[in-house]
Structures are given as structure tokens and as C-alpha cells.
Design a protein around this motif. Structure first.
Motif, short mmCIF file in Angstrom:
data_model
loop_
_atom_site.label_atom_id
_atom_site.label_comp_id
_atom_site.label_asym_id
_atom_site.label_seq_id
_atom_site.Cartn_x
_atom_site.Cartn_y
_atom_site.Cartn_z
N LEU A 35 56.87 38.70 18.03
CA LEU A 35 55.89 38.04 17.15
C LEU A 35 54.51 38.00 17.80
O LEU A 35 53.48 37.92 17.12
N GLY A 36 54.48 38.07 19.11
CA GLY A 36 53.19 38.03 19.82
C GLY A 36 52.60 39.40 20.08
O GLY A 36 51.51 39.52 20.64
N ARG A 37 53.28 40.45 19.63
CA ARG A 37 52.88 41.83 19.95
C ARG A 37 51.53 42.24 19.37
O ARG A 37 50.80 43.03 19.96
N GLN A 38 51.22 41.76 18.18
CA GLN A 38 50.01 42.24 17.50
C GLN A 38 48.78 41.39 17.82
O GLN A 38 47.75 41.53 17.17
N TYR A 39 48.92 40.49 18.78
CA TYR A 39 47.77 39.67 19.16
C TYR A 39 46.93 40.46 20.16
O TYR A 39 47.46 41.13 21.03
N ASP A 77 51.60 30.81 21.83
CA ASP A 77 52.38 29.92 22.71
C ASP A 77 53.34 29.06 21.88
O ASP A 77 54.38 28.63 22.36
N ASN A 78 52.95 28.81 20.63
CA ASN A 78 53.78 27.96 19.77
C ASN A 78 55.12 28.60 19.39
O ASN A 78 56.07 27.90 19.06
N LEU A 130 58.73 26.60 19.30
CA LEU A 130 59.66 26.58 18.18
C LEU A 130 61.04 27.10 18.61
O LEU A 130 62.08 26.55 18.24
N ALA A 131 61.02 28.14 19.44
CA ALA A 131 62.29 28.70 19.93
C ALA A 131 63.05 27.65 20.74
O ALA A 131 64.27 27.52 20.60
N ASP A 132 62.34 26.90 21.57
CA ASP A 132 63.00 25.86 22.37
C ASP A 132 63.61 24.79 21.47
O ASP A 132 64.72 24.32 21.72
N CYS A 133 62.88 24.41 20.42
CA CYS A 133 63.42 23.41 19.49
C CYS A 133 64.67 23.95 18.82
O CYS A 133 65.65 23.23 18.63
N THR A 145 51.18 21.29 16.75
CA THR A 145 51.60 22.37 15.84
C THR A 145 51.38 21.98 14.38
O THR A 145 51.40 22.83 13.50
N GLN A 146 51.15 20.67 14.13
CA GLN A 146 50.92 20.22 12.74
C GLN A 146 49.65 20.79 12.16
O GLN A 146 49.49 20.87 10.94
N ARG A 147 48.72 21.19 13.04
CA ARG A 147 47.42 21.64 12.55
C ARG A 147 47.50 22.85 11.62
O ARG A 147 46.62 23.08 10.79
N TYR A 148 48.59 23.62 11.74
CA TYR A 148 48.72 24.81 10.89
C TYR A 148 49.29 24.47 9.52
O TYR A 148 49.39 25.33 8.64
N PHE A 149 49.73 23.24 9.37
CA PHE A 149 50.42 22.87 8.14
C PHE A 149 49.68 21.77 7.38
O PHE A 149 50.30 20.88 6.79
N GLY A 150 48.36 21.86 7.40
CA GLY A 150 47.52 20.86 6.75
C GLY A 150 47.85 20.68 5.29
O GLY A 150 47.77 19.57 4.74
N LYS A 151 48.26 21.77 4.63
CA LYS A 151 48.53 21.67 3.19
C LYS A 151 49.93 21.12 2.88
O LYS A 151 50.30 21.02 1.72
#
Ligand code: HNI
Length: 147
Positions: free
Chosen positions: A142-146, A102-103, A107-110, A39-45
Motif C-alpha cells: 500500500l505504501g509502494r506508490q508514495y 505510517d498509519n 491499522l495492521a497492528d490493531c 487517524t480520525q483526521r481522514y474521516f471528517g465526514k
């Protein structure tokens, strides 16, 4: 349309009213980044995510964790229409951020684990069931618009 019992409504409002967003949000996002490192890949910045300590001390992780909690707050305030409440946020995560949906579940589980740890014995099975149902609706919305 999701049906909520009085107990579920009261439990969700109660949990969120007691949560410190700027503690639980950072702890939830940090845990997600540690337990599911992809999941870190989305937070490169966000800079240094080198290990669990770096993640826990990263101010951008903390800030964004708090942002996520405020995002959840919108669902708490609109429990009867979470789907529409999150329509725009779903488009953002799908089309702009390209976050694999899927992420959301990870996050919900965490968050369930962080909340359970904070509530201790008050986090009974019934409370967990209500909380997980709420998070499942969030994840689905949150997954509805995919597509
Ligand atoms: Ni998410 C931005 C809410 C899960 C990656 N996210 C946001 C914003 C909110 C939000 C609110 C800010 C939107 C804006 O700027 O208008 N995210 C939520 C919620 C969940 C969630 C409520 C699930 C419960 N997001 C996730 C997950 C990932 C994720 C699981 C990736 C693993 N989100 C992002 C990224 C951004 C983001 C990346 C942009 C961050 C930035 O600072 O640019």
C-alpha cells in the motif's frame, strides 16, 4: 517477490475464511481510531467520533471497516502478487486521500490484536508470525506508490 511457505499460505487462508468481515473490519478500524486518535483526521465526514462508544456505534466506521476487510481479501486471493494487486489502492491513498503511510502499520497492528482476541489460544506464535508477515506485505504494498 515474497516467498510463502505452505504453512503461511494455509494459515492466511484459514484465518480469513473464519473471519466475519463485518465484525472484524469494524472492530479493527474502531480500535485504530481510538488508540491512535490522529487517524480520525481522514474521516471528517464520518460524523461523531467523539469517544470510544461513539466510534464503536458509528455506522460509517463499521461500513468502512468492512470495506477495508474486503480490500484485504483481495490480497489473500493474490498472495503472489500483492504489490500489483494494490497498485491502484496505493495511488488512491497517496494522491487522493493523502493518508500518511505510517498509519497502515497502525491499522495492521490493531487488526493483529482483534484477530488474536477472536482466535484465542489458536493464535499461536507461529500463526501470529504468518499473520504479521502477511500484513507487513500489505502495508509495504500500500505504501509502494508514495513518493
Ligand atoms: Ni483505506 C478507502 C483499503 C488503511 C483511510 N481503503 C479505502 C478503500 C479500501 C481501503 C478498499 C475503498 C477504496 C475505493 O473506494 O475505491 N485502507 C485499505 C486497506 C488498508 C487501509 C486494505 C490497510 C490495511 N485507509 C487505511 C488507513 C487509513 C485509510 C490506515 C487512514 C488512517 N481509506 C481511508 C480513507 C478512505 C479509504 C479516508 C476513503 C473513505 C471514504 O469513504 O471516502
Amino acid at each position: 517477490m515474497v516467498e510463502w511457505t505452505d504453512f503461511e499460505r494455509a494459515t492466511i487462508k484459514d484465518i480469513f475464511s473464519k473471519l466475519e468481515y463485518d465484525v472484524v473490519g469494524p472492530a479493527t478500524l474502531a480500535r485504530c481510531l481510538v488508540v491512535y486518535p490522529w487517524t480520525q483526521r481522514y474521516f471528517g465526514k464520518f460524523g461523531n467520533l467523539y469517544n470510544a462508544t461513539a466510534i464503536a456505534e458509528n455506522a460509517m466506521v463499521s461500513k468502512h471497516g468492512t470495506t477495508i476487510l474486503h480490500g484485504l481479501d483481495r490480497a489473500v486471493k493474490n498472495m503472489d502478487d500483492i504489490k500489483n494487486t494494490y497498485a491502484e489502492l496505493s495511488v488512491l491513498h497517496s494522491e487522493k486521500l493523502h493518508v500518511d503511510p505510517d498509519n497502515f502499520k497502525l491499522l495492521a497492528d490493531c487488526m493483529t490484536i482483534v484477530v488474536a482476541a477472536r482466535f484465542g489460544s489458536a493464535f499461536t506464535g507461529e500463526v501470529q508470525a504468518a499473520f504479521e508477515k502477511f500484513m507487513a506485505v500489505v502495508v509495504s504494498s500500500l505504501g509502494r506508490q508514495y513518493h
